[in-house]
Structure formats: structure tokens, C-alpha cells
Design a protein around this motif. Structure first.
Motif, PDB file in Angstrom:
ATOM      1  N   ASP A  58      -5.577   5.977  -3.473  1.00  0.00           N
ATOM      2  CA  ASP A  58      -6.583   5.479  -2.621  1.00  0.00           C
ATOM      3  C   ASP A  58      -6.690   4.051  -2.567  1.00  0.00           C
ATOM      4  O   ASP A  58      -6.895   3.399  -1.374  1.00  0.00           O
ATOM      5  N   LEU A  59      -6.264   3.238  -3.593  1.00  0.00           N
ATOM      6  CA  LEU A  59      -5.921   1.778  -3.363  1.00  0.00           C
ATOM      7  C   LEU A  59      -4.661   1.638  -2.427  1.00  0.00           C
ATOM      8  O   LEU A  59      -4.732   0.894  -1.288  1.00  0.00           O
ATOM      9  N   GLY A  60      -3.887   2.425  -2.277  1.00  0.00           N
ATOM     10  CA  GLY A  60      -2.628   2.573  -1.412  1.00  0.00           C
ATOM     11  C   GLY A  60      -2.997   2.695  -0.113  1.00  0.00           C
ATOM     12  O   GLY A  60      -2.901   1.910   0.705  1.00  0.00           O
ATOM     13  N   VAL A  61      -3.864   3.743  -0.094  1.00  0.00           N
ATOM     14  CA  VAL A  61      -4.711   3.913   1.451  1.00  0.00           C
ATOM     15  C   VAL A  61      -5.409   2.831   1.691  1.00  0.00           C
ATOM     16  O   VAL A  61      -5.081   2.220   3.050  1.00  0.00           O
ATOM     17  N   PHE A  62      -5.972   2.218   0.991  1.00  0.00           N
ATOM     18  CA  PHE A  62      -6.970   1.115   1.327  1.00  0.00           C
ATOM     19  C   PHE A  62      -5.982  -0.170   1.716  1.00  0.00           C
ATOM     20  O   PHE A  62      -6.376  -0.908   2.898  1.00  0.00           O
ATOM     21  N   ALA A  63      -5.101  -0.346   0.998  1.00  0.00           N
ATOM     22  CA  ALA A  63      -4.225  -1.623   1.414  1.00  0.00           C
ATOM     23  C   ALA A  63      -3.333  -1.328   2.806  1.00  0.00           C
ATOM     24  O   ALA A  63      -3.402  -2.383   3.523  1.00  0.00           O
TER      25      ALA A  63
ATOM     26  N   GLY B 176       0.828  -1.282  -0.069  1.00  0.00           N
ATOM     27  CA  GLY B 176      -0.005   0.054  -0.101  1.00  0.00           C
ATOM     28  C   GLY B 176       0.824   1.095  -0.144  1.00  0.00           C
ATOM     29  O   GLY B 176       0.673   2.195  -0.860  1.00  0.00           O
ATOM     30  N   LEU B 177       1.768   1.207   0.852  1.00  0.00           N
ATOM     31  CA  LEU B 177       2.772   2.546   0.897  1.00  0.00           C
ATOM     32  C   LEU B 177       3.518   2.760  -0.337  1.00  0.00           C
ATOM     33  O   LEU B 177       3.431   3.736  -0.806  1.00  0.00           O
ATOM     34  N   LEU B 178       3.891   1.445  -1.115  1.00  0.00           N
ATOM     35  CA  LEU B 178       4.482   1.793  -2.122  1.00  0.00           C
ATOM     36  C   LEU B 178       3.934   2.109  -3.222  1.00  0.00           C
ATOM     37  O   LEU B 178       4.069   3.104  -3.763  1.00  0.00           O
ATOM     38  N   MET B 179       2.581   1.702  -3.165  1.00  0.00           N
ATOM     39  CA  MET B 179       1.570   2.058  -4.183  1.00  0.00           C
ATOM     40  C   MET B 179       1.204   3.583  -4.237  1.00  0.00           C
ATOM     41  O   MET B 179       1.335   4.284  -5.119  1.00  0.00           O
ATOM     42  N   ALA B 180       0.853   3.949  -3.007  1.00  0.00           N
ATOM     43  CA  ALA B 180       0.728   5.554  -2.765  1.00  0.00           C
ATOM     44  C   ALA B 180       1.974   6.446  -3.088  1.00  0.00           C
ATOM     45  O   ALA B 180       1.811   7.448  -3.923  1.00  0.00           O
ATOM     46  N   VAL B 181       3.009   6.040  -2.932  1.00  0.00           N
ATOM     47  CA  VAL B 181       4.430   6.892  -3.117  1.00  0.00           C
ATOM     48  C   VAL B 181       4.405   6.669  -4.728  1.00  0.00           C
ATOM     49  O   VAL B 181       4.785   7.683  -5.221  1.00  0.00           O
ATOM     50  N   LEU B 182       4.371   5.584  -5.223  1.00  0.00           N
ATOM     51  CA  LEU B 182       4.716   5.473  -6.610  1.00  0.00           C
ATOM     52  C   LEU B 182       3.715   6.272  -7.601  1.00  0.00           C
ATOM     53  O   LEU B 182       4.111   6.832  -8.575  1.00  0.00           O
ATOM     54  N   THR B 183       2.154   6.168  -7.117  1.00  0.00           N
ATOM     55  CA  THR B 183       1.384   7.243  -7.710  1.00  0.00           C
ATOM     56  C   THR B 183       1.706   8.424  -7.585  1.00  0.00           C
ATOM     57  O   THR B 183       1.705   9.211  -8.544  1.00  0.00           O
TER      58      THR B 183
ATOM     59  N   LEU C  48     -11.959   7.290 -13.643  1.00  0.00           N
ATOM     60  CA  LEU C  48     -10.850   6.721 -13.553  1.00  0.00           C
ATOM     61  C   LEU C  48      -9.489   7.760 -13.320  1.00  0.00           C
ATOM     62  O   LEU C  48      -9.024   8.287 -14.088  1.00  0.00           O
ATOM     63  N   ALA C  49      -9.251   8.174 -12.105  1.00  0.00           N
ATOM     64  CA  ALA C  49      -8.287   8.975 -11.829  1.00  0.00           C
ATOM     65  C   ALA C  49      -6.915   8.248 -11.101  1.00  0.00           C
ATOM     66  O   ALA C  49      -7.156   7.358 -10.456  1.00  0.00           O
ATOM     67  N   THR C  50      -5.967   9.033 -11.556  1.00  0.00           N
ATOM     68  CA  THR C  50      -4.691   8.077 -10.733  1.00  0.00           C
ATOM     69  C   THR C  50      -4.879   8.450  -9.232  1.00  0.00           C
ATOM     70  O   THR C  50      -4.371   7.572  -8.392  1.00  0.00           O
ATOM     71  N   ALA C  51      -5.846   9.274  -8.828  1.00  0.00           N
ATOM     72  CA  ALA C  51      -6.143   9.487  -7.412  1.00  0.00           C
ATOM     73  C   ALA C  51      -6.778   8.026  -6.801  1.00  0.00           C
ATOM     74  O   ALA C  51      -6.394   7.699  -5.729  1.00  0.00           O
TER      75      ALA C  51
ATOM     76  N   PHE D 189       4.967  16.576  -7.743  1.00  0.00           N
ATOM     77  CA  PHE D 189       4.671  15.389  -7.026  1.00  0.00           C
ATOM     78  C   PHE D 189       3.511  15.330  -6.329  1.00  0.00           C
ATOM     79  O   PHE D 189       2.609  16.227  -5.998  1.00  0.00           O
ATOM     80  N   MET D 190       2.664  14.249  -6.753  1.00  0.00           N
ATOM     81  CA  MET D 190       1.129  13.909  -6.403  1.00  0.00           C
ATOM     82  C   MET D 190       0.221  14.691  -7.180  1.00  0.00           C
ATOM     83  O   MET D 190      -0.866  14.927  -6.820  1.00  0.00           O
TER      84      MET D 190
END
Lengths: 967, 111
Positions: free
Chosen positions: A930-935, A887-894, A923-926, A905-906
């Protein structure tokens, strides 16, 4: 004009090579490579500096400006003028020699790469000081030299004296550096610029300003601490625990010169006033005579040189303090001369130490027979230190004497300066004789730890080279040093150059007579007091008043006594009283704020909805009930707390915040489960068992009173905040731009994942860290002895299962939860799907990563509760730590993904897609974010709950290593 | 409305503070939970209460919507509050295991 990038190249070179030395430490014969790198760096910088000479010869300045924060007026400015240039020669030239010397001085067993890397880094920082065109930048490099000096003094950190000396030097010099920073800030404030050029041009403004004296004192504190001037001189002798090459380089030739460099540098700005003359001249005078006096009684070879350095730096300080332009020229001249003879003497002392393993003057003697060349070289350098004619020390000392005769600051200071100059000079002759005579001449020492012989050629080379310079400058001053000295002095003094003549013979002048008198007195002193010098323990009169001891006393009081006393006075070890203090402080702060600015409560402005009031009546009963039951009836208190939580959840719905309501409800569920899991490990507490003391009764009443006061305060504050209209807030921006900029209709979610995505990234990181901490703490969890055994109910069930022949273990448990367990098992896919639904709709409708994450973890936890941990874990592998990581990785990579498209950034991107069956979905990159947050939320929540639940499964007294925390 | 909620926040805070000053860890943890309710409601209510306002954009006038900013703040506060409660619970369990009692100071008895 030469290439403008040259200054930055010069300053970066030593730092780059320093890192290189560290990286290459495994290669080749280590000491060779590192030493070569150091020497060649020094030579290269020397050559580059020499190449710059034409640009600065006639008072010219080479400037390189690298914009940094132009909005704040902060630029990196590298500025080379004649004075800085002369220092660059010293730093690079002596650096190169020290590199050669250290190669032979240091033992191959020492970590040499570290030593050379530190020396090189120091070289870079020192170059930074002399090349800074911005005073804040100067302070930065100033502190950097203090730092590297600290590391070099403490290089042999196994010795207590090295550690203490390093610490003392760091505290004194970096403390002075802080003062300097303050002074420089004041200076910048007075002038309105931190640029050295502007500051140098604004001397009149500064001297007339009311802040002149504080500024002056702060800057002088910086200079005096660095240059080991009285009363801060004591750190320098303690710094002699450093390896000798470092002492020669830092503590005689360059770093300690930074203080006098600063004095000369700021002389056009701050100098010339009465305050300047008295403080700078006076401190210089005291250091001059005190250093020379103490040096005579020192028994450590390097100690003599250290006190002598204090004395010579005092001489330079006094010259700058006396205020004439000729004094500044003499100061610059003596800076160079002192660097040459003192560095060479330090290296000679190091050679003696290297060959005999002792630095004690009482043990040494007659080394001339074993190391004649070193003895000759030391004799030359020592003579320069004593001020013998035909050597460089003599010339600058003559200039100094001439200056003292022409002070013109009133009869008292005039007479005093002449007397002190001659006395210090006589002391100088005496300690020089002691140094050279005591080591190399006289009776041959027979109890040396080692039989000495001549050190290697390349160890003598730097000593010889510097001694040769002493001779050459002493005999051919105008040719050897004339042009450089002229360029340096011109850059400081501008057009106001005094006429001076660099000649060996000026005729039979008063300074010459003073010199002769001092020389004869010094020789007599040495001859008469020789026995005493070699037997005394400390200098008479001043020896008892040791700055070192005072410093240590102050340090002990400030770092140990005072904190201990404060700690004893306040019961700060007890959490309960700390909490009380925090609450009282907050109460007092609120009270003061409310008293100074009335809240303006208007009770008429509120209509009361009976249903809402009834709801909160329930909430209040729950809260008060929880407060009263928390001691003896924990389960009841927990349920009542949950009740209060539900009431606030309903209020969120009532007040148009469905997102909050959903989150609150779910968090309520997991919190309750969590505390239920933890409650098993708490001790039993039964009402009425303990007798309440009077103190306890008082405390309860006091706390009720405090709580009511806090509640009343918070209530009125909340009421005031609610009834006062808010002026324009940034919410409007979010509402207006949520759809057009973030592609979502649920503004709360768009704020979380898009507008304030960076905050959310921080928040999920906190969540992840907390979860891992909880996990880590529980791995080593050791329950109290009384709660290790199974709870009574569980024991009875197990006993029953074991007694009945047709029942297996855990049968009772399965029976007990048969129906709910079945329902939960059937429902859990539905809950998971619901979580997914909440997640997908989150951008446009209430929902989102946080809520969805908790929903999914609730599904998992319900399974655990219904079927037992073992059942779940044999069928399902939940790896919460991986969820968190992914999740953290996904949030940072996004967030980083936007960088790839050239956005900050972001930055998020969105568009709508028409999919079969699902329809038009955003379909937003956000959503990825959010998927990262979820995980992270899923992982963190399950990790904490499962880790706690597993504690009950662990066998009593099981080894912690066997703990299976992660499911 | 405002008055009711303000009093409610006050009562939540008072109960929480009273528990915060108690000697037993469980009391403190319940107290912190109550205080976090009070604080969340407080942050949420700053800027005025809206009943029946639309929380989700539907093309209407900007002024008719509920203020999203405190909601976003409180939402993360709720989740972080859960995390700190969990951390505190585990710390108190560890302290209970190490010291053998559940006093916040780690030792029983009055000071």
C-alpha cells in the motif's frame, strides 16, 4: 536404448551455438570462428544422430517426453524414427558442409555472425520439425523455419529484390503454415490427441471422418506452400536473392523439403484416398512439368536451379500422391538424392558467381578453362540432376518411371503420368545441359565483370564431397544408402514394406527405355533450341502468367486498395463521427440485447426516499447544466460538473461506501484544479458570435435524441441490475477471509492490496505511465499563438506593480491571496499528517494508499496555489518521478518478497504489533504494498499538476529544452 | 431508492453522451467526466443498494455488510478516471497548440 535426453540435447545444440555465435562475434577472426562453430555443430549433430542409428534401424522409435501443460494434454515430445533420422542426417551433414562453404563464400565485410547465427537457428528449427512428436510443436518449428528463411533471404536487406523476395516467401510460407495449423487442429480434434504416435495409428478414423477433406486440404496447403508447389511455386525463384549458402541449405536441401516431409509423414494417415491421389498427384505433376519447362528458359544461374528444385519437388510430391508403398520409398530416396546433387550445384553456382560476379547465363561461358575442378564437379552433379546412369539421380528416376507405369488410377491418369514423366525428364536433361554447358563449355566469355580463377580448396571441398556422394550412391546404391533408406521407409510404412531392389542394372526394362528416350529428346531439344534458350526473355506460354505478378497484385489490392476504399467510404479520420458511430453501435448492441432478453423492469419494487431524490434532483440539474454550458461558459460547466461529482460523493456515503466517498471527493478536487490549469490555453468562445447553420442545428437535435435514448437505456439497465438479486458472488469469500487471510477489517482495502493486489499493481502502473506521458507531452508543449501572452488580469497586475515605485513584481499576487495563502501554509502540515493518518488506518478503517496519496498531493498543490511555484520550489524539492519509481519498485518488491519465502507472487503476511503510544497496529506486508500505491499516487498526481502549472511560468517562445517540467 | 439512482445514472449518461458528440474538446472532456460518474455509480449499484450497512468488519454476521467488491472496483476506477482525464486534457492542449483550434477533429468547419 540410448540415453533419453539425447533428442533434446540435439535440438537445443544449434540454438545454443547460434546465441553463442552472436555473443562471440567480437572475438578472433570472425568468419573463422562462426564458420567453425557452425560446421562443428553440424558434425556433432551428425555424430549424435549416427549414434542413434541402432535404436531406429528396425522401425524403432526414440521418444523423449517433457511435460509442459499436462492438464491440456500438451507435452513437448521429441520423437525420432527412421524417416526423421534420415532428415537429421541431411540437415546436419549439409549444414556442416554449408558452414565450410560459407566461410569462403561470404565476404568478411558482411555481418557474418548474424548470417551464421541465422543458419544455426534454422538448423535447430528444421531439426525441430523432423523430430517433433507432437503436431502442434511441429507447426511451431515449421513457422520458425519460415521466419529464419525470411531473415536469410533478406540478409542483404539493402537490395530491394532481397526485401521483396523475403516478404513474398514469408507471406506465402507462413500463410501456408497457418493453414497447416488449422489442419493440424482439425486432425487433433478428430482423433482427440495431438501426439504424432496416436495420429499415425488412427489413419482409418481420419479417412472416414466427414472432416477429412477440409483437414486434407489445409494440411496440403501447408505442404505445397513450403515445398513451392504449383500454384505457390513463385516464391522460390524470388528467394534466390538470399546468399548462396543459404539457398543451397534452405532452398534446395532442407527447408523446401519440409513440405514433402510432411506429405510422407502424413501419408499413412491421410494418403491412399481418391482425393489424395488427385490433389497430391495432380499438383505434383503440374509442378514437375512446369518447373522443368520454366527452368529451360531461365537466364539466372540460380533461377535455373530454383525452377529445377520446384520440378524435383513436384516429382517427389507426385510419387507420394500416386499412392503405392513403392512410391513412398522412391520419394524418400529422391529426397536424399536431390538434396545431394542440388546442394552441390547451388554451391557450384555460388562459386561461379563468386569468381565472375555474374549469374547471367547469357554472359557466362567457357569457364572450364579457368576453373577446371569446379567444372568437373558441376558436371557430375549436373549429370545426376539430368538422371545420367551411374549417378544417384538416375536410380530414383528409374523408380519414378516404374511407378508411373503402375499407377492404376484409371486410364487417363496413367497415360498422363507417363507422358508427363518423360516430358519433364527430357526438359530436365535440357536445362542440365544448359546449366553445365552454358557455363563451363562453349565460347569463352570475354565480357565478364572479373577474370575468374579456381575458387579456394575449401570452397570446392563441399561441392566435391557431395558430387562424390552422388557417384558412390549411383554406383553402389545398396551398400551406400540401402540400410538408411530401409529404416526410413520402414518407419513410414510399418510392416507393409514393398520389395524393391537398389541395383544399377535391372535389365532392359521399360523404365530404362523411357530414360533413354527422355535423354535423347532432351539432348535434341538443347541442340535445336540452344540459340532460343539463350536469347529469350521469359518462357513462352507460361512466362506471361507470372505467379509473382499475380501475388503482387493481390497484395497491393488487399493491403492498399481495399483499405483505402474503406477509409474513403467511411469518414473515419474525423473523431467526431467516430465517436458518433461508437455511441450508435453501443446503442444498437444494447437495444438488440434488451430485445432478445427483456430486462423485466418492476417499478413497484422501489421505495423513494425524498431526501435522496432531492439530492439527485440537484445532481441532475448540475449534469444538464454542465452539458448546456460547456461550450461558452467553461468555468460554470466545470463547477456544475464538480457539483454532480459531489452529489455522487454524498450518495456513496449514503450507500455505505465511505472509502469511495473519500476518494471521489479528493479526486474531484484535483481534477478541478487540473482542468482550471488547462483552461487558460483554450481559445475564447463567446456566445452568439457565430451564426448557426441548418446542419449544425440538425446535428444538435439528432444528438439530443441519441443522448436521451442512451440515457433511457442506461437507466433501465441500471434499474434492472439493481433490482435483480445477485446470485452467489465472490464478495462473500472476501468478507469471510479479509480478516483471517489478509489481516484487515477494511475489506475494500484488503481486496485492493491483498486479494487483488496484482490488479492494483497493474492499475498503479497505468497511473505511472499516464503521468509520464502527460509529463512528456508537456515538455514539448507549444501553446497556440493567441494564448501565449499573459491573461489580461495578470498583465494589469504586473503593469501596476511595475508602475508603482514601492511595489516589487508579484506584489499584487501576494496581496491578493494573503489570507488564504497564510491559512494554507499553516494547514499544509496538518493535511500531510491527515494523509499519513488515512494511510495508516487504511487496512482496518476507511482510508488507504489511494486516498492518502491524493491527500498528500492536494497539500502540495495547495501550497503551489497559495505561494506560487517559485516560492515552493526554492524551499521544497519535490521529485515526483522518483516518487513514482520508488512506489512501483516497492510494490513489485513486496510482491516478489513472497517468492523468497516460497510462496506465490503477491502472497502477503501479517501480524499485529503492540507499540508504545500508538497501541496495537496491524503490520502486514500488504501495508508495504500500500505504501508503494501511496507513493505512485502522490508522484503521479503531483507530476501531472506541476507539469501543467509550469507551462504558465515558461517564457513565451522559450526553447523546449529549457523547460523545467519537474519541480 | 433504486428508481431515483437509476434515473440519475440515466441523466448523467445522457448529458455525458450529448457532450461527447459535441465538436469542442472541452465539451468532450466534461462529457467524459460525466459519463465516468454514471459508469462508476452503475458499477457500484450492481448487486443492490445498501443503506446503513457496515463497511468495515466488526465481528458481526457476514450478510449485514456492504458489498466490498464493487467498491474496490470503483475505487480504482475513480483514480484511473482522473489519470485519463489528465491525459486527455493534455492531449487536447497539445492538439490546440498544434492545430490552432479546439475542434476535436483538429480543423474547424462543418464536414
Amino acid at each position: 536404448m540410448p540415453d533419453y535426453a539425447l533428442p533434446s540435447a540435439i535440438i537445443c545444440l544449434p540454438f545454443v551455438v547460434s546465441v553463442m555465435v552472436l555473443l562471440l562475434r567480437g572475438l578472433g577472426r570472425r568468419q573463422n570462428l562462426s564458420a567453425w562453430l557452425m560446421t562443428s555443430t553440424g558434425l556433432l549433430v551428425l555424430l549424435l544422430s549416427a549414434y542413434l542409428y541402432p535404436a531406429i534401424a528396425d522401425g524403432g522409435v526414440v521418444r523423449q517426453v517433457i511435460p509442459w501443460v499436462p492438464g491440456l494434454g500438451l507435452d513437448l515430445v521429441l520423437r525420432i524414427d527412421g524417416f526423421g533420422w534420415l532428415f537429421m542426417l541431411l540437415i546436419s551433414g549439409i549444414g556442416a558442409l554449408v558452414g565450410v562453404y560459407a566461410r569462403y563464400y561470404m565476404s568478411p565485410d558482411d555481418p557474418l555472425a548474424r548470417f551464421f547465427a541465422l543458419l544455426l537457428a534454422f538448423m535447430g528449427s528444421m531439426l525441430g520439425i523432423v523430430m517433433s512428436g507432437n503436431v502442434i510443436q511441429l507447426v511451431f518449428f515449421w513457422e520458425l523455419t519460415s521466419f529464419f528463411s525470411f531473415l536469410l533471404i533478406g540478409y542483404w536487406y539493402n537490395g530491394a529484390s532481397a526485401r521483396d523476395g523475403a516478404r513474398m516467401a514469408l507471406i506465402v510460407t507462413s500463410g501456408g503454415g497457418l493453414c497447416l495449423f488449422g489442419g493440424v487442429l482439425l486432425l487433433g480434434h478428430i482423433i482427440g490427441s495431438y501426439d504424432l504416435e496416436a495420429i499415425l495409428a488412427a489413419g482409418d478414423v481420419v479417412r472416414a471422418h466427414p472432416w477429412y477433406v477440409p483437414t486434407l486440404i489445409l494440411i496440403l496447403l501447408g505442404a505445397f506452400t513450403k515445398s513451392a508447389q504449383f500454384p505457390f511455386h513463385f516464391w522460390l525463384p524470388q528467394a534466390m536473392s538470399a546468399p548462396t549458402p543459404a539457398s543451397a541449405y534452405l532452398h534446395s536441401a532442407t527447408m523446401v523439403k519440409a513440405g514433402v516431409f510432411l506429405l510422407v509423414r502424413f501419408w499413412p494417415v491421410l494418403g491412399g484416398t481418391t482425393e489424395w491421389s488427385w490433389i497430391v498427384g495432380g499438383i505434383g505433376m503440374i509442378s514437375l512439368v512446369l518447373g522443368a519447362y520454366s527452368a529451360m528458359f531461365e537466364q539466372d544461374l540460380k533461377g535455373v536451379l530454383a525452377y529445377s528444385t520446384i520440378s524435383h519437388l513436384g516429382l517427389i510430391t507426385m510419387l507420394v500422391g500416386l499412392g503405392s508403398t513403392l512410391g513412398v520409398v522412391a520419394a524418400i530416396f529422391h529426397i536424399v538424392n536431390h538434396a545431394t546433387f542440388k546442394a552441390s550445384l547451388f554451391m557450384a553456382a555460388g562459386a561461379v558467381d563468386h569468381e565472375t560476379d555474374t549469374r547471367d547465363l547469357r554472359k557466362l561461358g567457357g569457364l572450364r578453362r579457368f576453373m577446371p575442378i569446379t567444372a568437373t564437379l558441376a558436371l557430375v552433379a549436373g549429370a545426376a540432376m539430368a538422371g545420367v546412369p551411374l549417378l544417384n539421380g538416375f536410380l530414383s528416376k528409374e523408380m519414378f518411371f516404374a511407378e508411373t507405369l503402375a499407377v492404376g488410377q484409371g486410364p487417363l491418369l496413367d497415360a498422363l503420368s507417363v507422358v508427363i514423366a518423360v516430358a519433364a525428364s527430357a526438359f530436365g536433361v535440357a536445362y542440365s545441359l544448359r546449366f553445365v554447358g552454358g557455363v563451363f563449355f562453349g565460347r569463352v566469355a570475354d565480357d565478364l565483370p572479373r577474370k575468374p580463377h579456381e575458387p579456394p580448396l575449401w570452397m570446392r571441398f563441399p561441392i566435391g564431397f557431395l558430387a562424390l556422394l552422388c557417384l558412390l550412391v549411383g554406383m553402389l546404391p545398396a551398400r551406400m544408402i540401402g540400410p538408411s533408406l530401409d529404416a526410413a521407409a520402414r518407419s513410414v510404412l510399418g510392416g507393409d514394406m514393398p520389395s524393391y531392389s537398389l541395383a544399377v542394372w535391372h535389365g532392359l526394362t521399360t523404365p530404362l527405355l523411357m530414360s533413354i528416350f527422355a535423354f535423347v529428346t532432351g539432348c535434341l531439344l538443347y541442340v535445336r533450341l540452344r540459340k532460343y534458350f539463350f536469347s529469350c526473355e521469359a518462357a513462352p506460354l507460361t512466362g506471361r502468367l507470372s505467379g509473382k505478378r499475380i501475388f503482387e497484385r493481390v497484395l497491393a489490392v488487399a493491403a492498399a486498395d481495399v483499405p483505402q476504399r474503406i477509409e474513403r467510404r467511411y469518414p473515419s479520420r474525423r473523431l467526431q463521427s467516430q465517436l458518433l458511430m461508437i455511441v450508435l453501435l453501443a446503442l444498437a448492441a444494447g437495444w438488440i440485447a434488451a430485445a432478445s432478453a427483456p430486462l423485466g423492469l418492476d417499478l413497484g419494487g422501489s421505495d423513494i426516499d425524498p431526501a435522496f431524490a432531492l439530492l439527485w434532483l440537484l445532481g441532475a440539474v448540475c449534469a444538464v447544466g454542465a452539458a448546456s454550458q460547456a461550450k461558452f461558459h467553461r468555468l460554470a460547466a466545470l463547477i456544475l460538473t464538480g457539483g454532480a461529482g459531489l452529489v455522487s460523493c454524498v450518495s456513496f456515503v449514503w450507500l455505505s461506501a465511505p472509502d469511495l466517498a473519500a476518494t471521489q471527493l479528493l479526486v474531484e478536487v484535483v481534477t478541478t484544479i487540473l482542468i482550471l490549469l488547462g483552461m487558460r490555453w483554450l481559445p475564447k468562445r463567446i456566445a452568439g458570435m457565430a451564426v448557426e447553420t441548418r446542419w449544425q442545428r440538425f446535428r444538435r437535435r439528432r444528438d439530443v435524441f441519441i443522448a436521451i435514448a442512451v440515457g433511457a437505456g442506461v437507466a433501465s439497465l441500471a434499474y434492472a441490475a439493481m433490482t435483480h438479486p445477485v446470485s452467489e458472488s465472490i464478495s462473500r469469500f472476501f468478507l469471510e477471509n479479509a480478516y483471517s487471510g489478509g489481516g484487515g477489517n477494511n475489506v475494500v482495502n484488503v481486496i485492493l492490496v491483498d486479494f487483488r493486489g496484482f490488479d492494483t499493481l497493474g492499475e498503479i502502473s497505468v497511473l505511472a505511465i499516464v503521468a509520464l506521458t502527460v509529463f512528456g507531452l508537456l515538455r514539448r508543449f507549444r501553446p497556440a499563438a493567441e494564448s501565449i501572452s499573459m491573461p489580461v488580469q495578470q498583465q494589469q497586475q504586473t503593469a501596476y506593480d511595475a508602475a508603482e515605485p514601492d511595489r516589487a513584481a508579484d506584489h499584487s499576487l501576494t496581496d491578493y491571496l494573503m489570507i488564504p495563502g497564510l491559512i494554507i501554509q499553516l494547514l499544509s502540515p496538518v493535511i500531510l499528517l491527515f494523509g499519513l493518518h488515512l494511510f495508516l488506518r487504511g487496512h482496518d478503517l476507511p482510508g488507504g494508499g489511494f486516498v492518502a496519496g491524493i491527500t498528500v498531493s492536494v497539500a502540495l498543490i495547495l501550497l503551489y496555489m497559495a505561494a506560487g511555484a517559485r516560492w515552493v520550489e526554492t524551499r521544497l524539492r519535490v521529485l515526483p518521478v522518483r516518487w513514482i519509481g520508488a512506489g512501483l519498485l516497492m510494490a513489485v518488491l513486496t510482491g516478489l518478497g513472497s517468492l523468497a519465502f516460497g510462496h506465490p507472487f503477491m502472497t502477503s503476511h501479517f501480524q499485529y504489533l503492540d507499540l508504545p503510544l500508538l497501541g496495537r497496529i496491524p503490520l502486514a506486508t500488504a501495508v508495504l504494498f500500500d505504501l508503494g500505491v501511496f507513493a505512485v499516487v502522490v508522484g503521479a498526481t503531483t507530476l501531472m499538476l506541476i507539469a501543467l502549472a509550469h507551462q504558465s511560468l515558461r517564457r513565451p517562445r522559450q526553447l523546449p529544452a529549457a523547460a523545467e517540467g519537474e519541480g | 431508492m433504486e428508481l431515483v439512482l437509476a434515473i440519475a445514472i440515466g441523466i448523467l449518461a445522457a448529458s455525458g453522451v450529448w457532450l461527447l458528440l459535441r465538436p469542442r474538446t472541452f465539451q468532450v472532456i466534461i462529457g467524459l467526466t460525466l459519463i465516468s460518474y454514471a459508469v462508476n455509480m452503475f458499477i457500484f449499484s450492481i448487486g443492490g443498494l445498501r443503506t446503513g450497512a457496515d463497511p468495515v468488519l466488526n465481528g458481526g454476521d457476514i450478510a449485514q455488510y456492504a458489498d466490498p467488491l464493487p467498491q474496490a472496483l470503483v475505487l480504482t476506477a475513480i483514480v484511473i478516471g482522473f489519470a485519463t482525464t489528465a491525459l486527455f486534457l493534455v492531449v487536447l492542449l497539445t492538439s490546440r497548440g498544434l492545430t490552432g483550434n479546439d475542434h476535436v477533429d483538429g480543423e474547424d468547419g462543418t464536414p
